[in-house]
Design a protein around this motif. Structure first.
Motif, PDB file in Angstrom:
ATOM      1  N   HIS A   7       0.802  -1.233   0.000  1.00  0.00           N
ATOM      2  CA  HIS A   7       0.000   0.000   0.000  1.00  0.00           C
ATOM      3  C   HIS A   7       0.828   1.273   0.000  1.00  0.00           C
ATOM      4  CE1 HIS A   7      -3.798   2.141   0.138  1.00  0.00           C
ATOM      5  NE2 HIS A   7      -3.156   3.044   0.851  1.00  0.00           N
ATOM      6  N   GLU A 135      -8.334   3.020  -4.184  1.00  0.00           N
ATOM      7  CA  GLU A 135      -8.681   3.116  -2.754  1.00  0.00           C
ATOM      8  C   GLU A 135      -9.948   3.947  -2.612  1.00  0.00           C
ATOM      9  OE1 GLU A 135      -5.658   4.715  -0.139  1.00  0.00           O
ATOM     10  OE2 GLU A 135      -6.651   3.780   1.592  1.00  0.00           O
ATOM     11  N   HIS A 161     -13.356   4.410   1.451  1.00  0.00           N
ATOM     12  CA  HIS A 161     -12.186   4.956   2.147  1.00  0.00           C
ATOM     13  C   HIS A 161     -12.699   5.483   3.471  1.00  0.00           C
ATOM     14  CE1 HIS A 161      -8.686   8.009   2.354  1.00  0.00           C
ATOM     15  NE2 HIS A 161      -8.223   6.826   2.641  1.00  0.00           N
ATOM     16  N   HIS A 199     -10.481  -0.413   5.360  1.00  0.00           N
ATOM     17  CA  HIS A 199     -11.334   0.785   5.390  1.00  0.00           C
ATOM     18  C   HIS A 199     -12.837   0.495   5.412  1.00  0.00           C
ATOM     19  CE1 HIS A 199      -8.522   4.107   5.363  1.00  0.00           C
ATOM     20  NE2 HIS A 199      -7.876   3.637   4.325  1.00  0.00           N
ATOM     21  N   HIS A 220      -3.798  -2.483   4.088  1.00  0.00           N
ATOM     22  CA  HIS A 220      -3.125  -1.723   5.153  1.00  0.00           C
ATOM     23  C   HIS A 220      -4.041  -1.592   6.368  1.00  0.00           C
ATOM     24  CE1 HIS A 220      -5.271   1.194   2.705  1.00  0.00           C
ATOM     25  NE2 HIS A 220      -4.996   2.214   3.474  1.00  0.00           N
ATOM     26  N   ARG A 231     -11.143   1.560  12.477  1.00  0.00           N
ATOM     27  CA  ARG A 231     -10.226   1.407  11.345  1.00  0.00           C
ATOM     28  C   ARG A 231      -9.454   0.083  11.430  1.00  0.00           C
ATOM     29  NH1 ARG A 231      -7.222   0.662   7.900  1.00  0.00           N
ATOM     30  NH2 ARG A 231      -5.653   1.955   6.883  1.00  0.00           N
ATOM     31  N   ASP A 300       1.674   2.226   3.783  1.00  0.00           N
ATOM     32  CA  ASP A 300       0.948   3.493   3.684  1.00  0.00           C
ATOM     33  C   ASP A 300       1.865   4.660   4.064  1.00  0.00           C
ATOM     34  OD1 ASP A 300      -1.313   4.977   3.072  1.00  0.00           O
ATOM     35  OD2 ASP A 300      -2.239   4.761   5.041  1.00  0.00           O
TER      36      ASP A 300
HETATM   37 ZN   LIG Z   1      -5.884   4.100   3.460  1.00  0.00          ZN
END
Ligand SMILES: [Zn+2]
Length: 354
Positions: A7, A135, A161, A199, A220, A231, A300
């Motif tokens: 990611h 994403e 997202h 997400h 991620h 999350r 990320d």
């Molecule tokens: Zn993200």
């Protein structure tokens, strides 16, 4: 050791942060001195030279653009068509980087094998391989757009997202996937795209697991066991993903690594944010799975933050090379470590593309 980072938001950095990723990290930082429009100005950790230095020869790289309705306070585009156009600008940048020999798009097994072979050679200035991912799916105006994206090389997609999306509810929102979400999932299956579960809010996650039968990974994400936030994945979600042969990519965003992180205030060192925390998450997932086959790296590291909100032992993405030794100290074997740094996701692709 070869590293596959599943990611990175490379094109977002190029097009919205105005970063020329061909340059060394130090030069990008230098040029951003005094800028205050983004929280991570002058602190970036990712560029092509740093990726080469860290043997991060392959990544999943995103297109990303959100659509927001009138009352949605999140930043985003006011129509899906504008969001689509934004993602097409991002794609144009990836293509330009391909033309320069900086990157190479990977869409099938042949391309993957060629690329892995190239990275075993002594060739100078190897191109960074990238698998294109979307994403948040708001920019997909209708399923014809998803077909066009597939033609352009898209191979993975996350329906949402942050906030409520067209096709699912994402982080910090609550809701299901609805008829549009189901239509999207059907099309994802039909195209043999990889569904990215990262997400999805809890309700959308579980509705997706019921409706969807195709390949799924999480690019991620970390464990809710350590930081209690929507999350992050609960153990039940992790078990569901493991049972579906998913691989979960470990993120290096500080607020997800330690509890009580305060953006723009907390300090990584003071809060004890290091790669060891990533290893704690790896340990936990391996314990749940009973093996080392379901965890990988999805940093990320360029996702809207830099060194101010990352592990204090990561100055640039090249520092991912510290991971093997760190895992080895925890008792992971050489083949476990290879699984985690690249093989699990490579095996996943071989299974889905084979
Ligand atoms: Zn993200």
């Amino acid at each position: 050791m070869f590293i596959f980072d599943v990611h990175l938001d490379l094109s977002m950095n190029a097009m919205e942060w105005n970063r020329d990723l061909r340059l060394p990290v130090s030069e990008i930082r230098e040029r951003e001195k005094g800028m205050t429009d983004k929280p991570d100005r002058g602190n970036n950790t990712v560029s092509f030279p740093a990726m080469r230095e860290g043997h991060v020869g392959l990544c999943v790289a995103t297109q990303i653009a959100r659509y927001v309705k009138k009352n949605n306070p999140l930043p985003g585009w006011h129509s899906q068509h504008q969001a689509w156009a934004q993602t097409q600008g991002q794609l144009a940048w990836y293509k330009a980087m391909e033309n320069e020999g900086e990157m190479v798009q990977i869409t099938d097994l042949g391309g993957l094998d060629n690329h892995l072979q190239l990275w075993q050679s002594e060739k100078e200035h190897k191109p960074i391989g990238y698998i294109l991912s979307l994403e948040g799916a708001d920019s997909i105006v209708d399923m014809g757009y998803l077909e066009r994206s597939y033609e352009a090389g898209l191979r993975a997609i996350g329906p949402a997202h942050y906030g409520p999306g067209i096709y699912a509810h994402g982080t910090d929102s609550v809701g299901g996937i609805g008829a549009k979400g189901r239509e999207l999932l059907k099309k994802i299956e039909e195209l043999n795209l990889i569904l990215d579960a990262t997400h999805l809010c809890d309700m959308s996650f579980w509705e997706t697991m019921t409706a969807y039968n195709g390949p799924v990974w999480a690019s991620h994400s970390l464990c809710r066991k350590f930081v209690d936030h929507n999350r992050q994945f609960t153990d039940e979600q992790l078990k569901e993903l493991i049972q579906r042969e998913a691989v979960i990519g470990m993120v290096l965003d500080a607020w997800m690594m330690v509890p009580n992180w305060v953006r723009r205030k907390s300090d990584p060192k003071a809060m004890g944010v290091s790669l060891e925390i990533m290893a704690d998450n790896i340990d936990h997932i391996c314990q749940l799975a009973g093996n080392t086959n379901h965890v990988g790296i999805g940093t990320d590291l360029d996702g809207g933050f830099g060194t101010e909100q990352g592990p204090y032992d990561v100055d640039t993405i090249a520092d991912l090379q510290k991971i093997p030794e760190l895992l080895s100290k925890r008792g992971y074997t050489a083949s476990d470590i290879e699984n985690i740094t690249s093989q699990n996701y490579l095996n996943f692709l071989r299974r889905v593309w084979g």
